[in-house]
Motif scaffolding. Sequence first.
Motif, PDB file in Angstrom:
ATOM      1  N   VAL A  30       1.602   5.195  -1.518  1.00 56.55           N
ATOM      2  CA  VAL A  30       1.481   4.767  -0.124  1.00 56.55           C
ATOM      3  C   VAL A  30       1.391   3.248  -0.053  1.00 56.55           C
ATOM      4  O   VAL A  30       2.067   2.604   0.737  1.00 56.55           O
ATOM      5  N   ALA A  31       0.557   2.684  -0.921  1.00 53.14           N
ATOM      6  CA  ALA A  31       0.390   1.226  -0.919  1.00 53.14           C
ATOM      7  C   ALA A  31       1.701   0.524  -1.259  1.00 53.14           C
ATOM      8  O   ALA A  31       2.034  -0.508  -0.671  1.00 53.14           O
ATOM      9  N   ASP A  32       2.455   1.064  -2.191  1.00 48.44           N
ATOM     10  CA  ASP A  32       3.723   0.452  -2.575  1.00 48.44           C
ATOM     11  C   ASP A  32       4.817   0.671  -1.540  1.00 48.44           C
ATOM     12  O   ASP A  32       5.687  -0.172  -1.364  1.00 48.44           O
ATOM     13  N   SER A  33       4.793   1.812  -0.858  1.00 45.68           N
ATOM     14  CA  SER A  33       5.867   2.157   0.071  1.00 45.68           C
ATOM     15  C   SER A  33       5.661   1.605   1.474  1.00 45.68           C
ATOM     16  O   SER A  33       6.623   1.307   2.170  1.00 45.68           O
ATOM     17  N   ALA A  34       4.418   1.517   1.898  1.00 45.21           N
ATOM     18  CA  ALA A  34       4.131   1.129   3.284  1.00 45.21           C
ATOM     19  C   ALA A  34       4.443  -0.343   3.509  1.00 45.21           C
ATOM     20  O   ALA A  34       4.037  -1.193   2.730  1.00 45.21           O
ATOM     21  N   PRO A  35       5.160  -0.647   4.595  1.00 44.65           N
ATOM     22  CA  PRO A  35       5.340  -2.047   4.950  1.00 44.65           C
ATOM     23  C   PRO A  35       3.976  -2.659   5.269  1.00 44.65           C
ATOM     24  O   PRO A  35       3.097  -1.987   5.807  1.00 44.65           O
TER      25      PRO A  35
ATOM     26  N   ARG B 266       0.545  -0.606   6.764  1.00 51.42           N
ATOM     27  CA  ARG B 266      -0.314  -0.028   5.728  1.00 51.42           C
ATOM     28  C   ARG B 266      -1.554   0.672   6.288  1.00 51.42           C
ATOM     29  O   ARG B 266      -1.850   1.804   5.886  1.00 51.42           O
ATOM     30  N   PRO B 267      -2.290   0.077   7.221  1.00 53.47           N
ATOM     31  CA  PRO B 267      -3.479   0.784   7.732  1.00 53.47           C
ATOM     32  C   PRO B 267      -3.131   2.127   8.379  1.00 53.47           C
ATOM     33  O   PRO B 267      -3.838   3.115   8.191  1.00 53.47           O
ATOM     34  N   ARG B 268      -2.036   2.169   9.117  1.00 54.63           N
ATOM     35  CA  ARG B 268      -1.627   3.421   9.765  1.00 54.63           C
ATOM     36  C   ARG B 268      -1.244   4.462   8.718  1.00 54.63           C
ATOM     37  O   ARG B 268      -1.590   5.641   8.837  1.00 54.63           O
ATOM     38  N   TRP B 269      -0.527   4.048   7.693  1.00 53.61           N
ATOM     39  CA  TRP B 269      -0.115   4.976   6.637  1.00 53.61           C
ATOM     40  C   TRP B 269      -1.337   5.546   5.916  1.00 53.61           C
ATOM     41  O   TRP B 269      -1.406   6.736   5.649  1.00 53.61           O
ATOM     42  N   PHE B 270      -2.310   4.684   5.589  1.00 50.74           N
ATOM     43  CA  PHE B 270      -3.513   5.171   4.914  1.00 50.74           C
ATOM     44  C   PHE B 270      -4.312   6.088   5.837  1.00 50.74           C
ATOM     45  O   PHE B 270      -4.855   7.096   5.397  1.00 50.74           O
ATOM     46  N   ALA B 271      -4.386   5.763   7.108  1.00 47.58           N
ATOM     47  CA  ALA B 271      -5.100   6.617   8.063  1.00 47.58           C
ATOM     48  C   ALA B 271      -4.426   7.979   8.155  1.00 47.58           C
ATOM     49  O   ALA B 271      -5.087   9.017   8.184  1.00 47.58           O
ATOM     50  N   PHE B 272      -3.092   7.986   8.175  1.00 49.98           N
ATOM     51  CA  PHE B 272      -2.350   9.241   8.255  1.00 49.98           C
ATOM     52  C   PHE B 272      -2.610  10.080   7.010  1.00 49.98           C
ATOM     53  O   PHE B 272      -2.863  11.270   7.092  1.00 49.98           O
ATOM     54  N   GLN B 273      -2.553   9.448   5.836  1.00 45.19           N
ATOM     55  CA  GLN B 273      -2.794  10.173   4.586  1.00 45.19           C
ATOM     56  C   GLN B 273      -4.207  10.749   4.555  1.00 45.19           C
ATOM     57  O   GLN B 273      -4.407  11.882   4.152  1.00 45.19           O
TER      58      GLN B 273
END
Length: 110
Positions: free
Chosen positions: A47-52, A56-63
Amino acid sequence: MLGGGAVLLGLLALTMALTERPGLTAAAYLASTAANGLLLGRWQTLVADSAPEPERPRWFAFQGSSWGVAQPVVPGLAAMFGSLAGAPGAGAFWTAALAFLVVPLTLSYS
């Protein structure tokens, strides 16, 4: 790799849901287990590598929230798909396929 891994797991789950051949189901299950084993523990890094950067905060929140959503929703979906498919096992595979195929789309297009 994050989206590709989720799509691979979704396609393998879809294969298990659609096939009536035990050998193909077993092969898809073993492939799914191997793929999940390779990805297990690496999701946060992926996630950290893929998320723009701005996303990033939205991607981590979604995960993080996806587990909170999945726990109460998955049993109902599996039961619903199982009644439609005529077999509880197939319902679980349909639910897994849906989850793994929707996550990459949700992260990519929302």
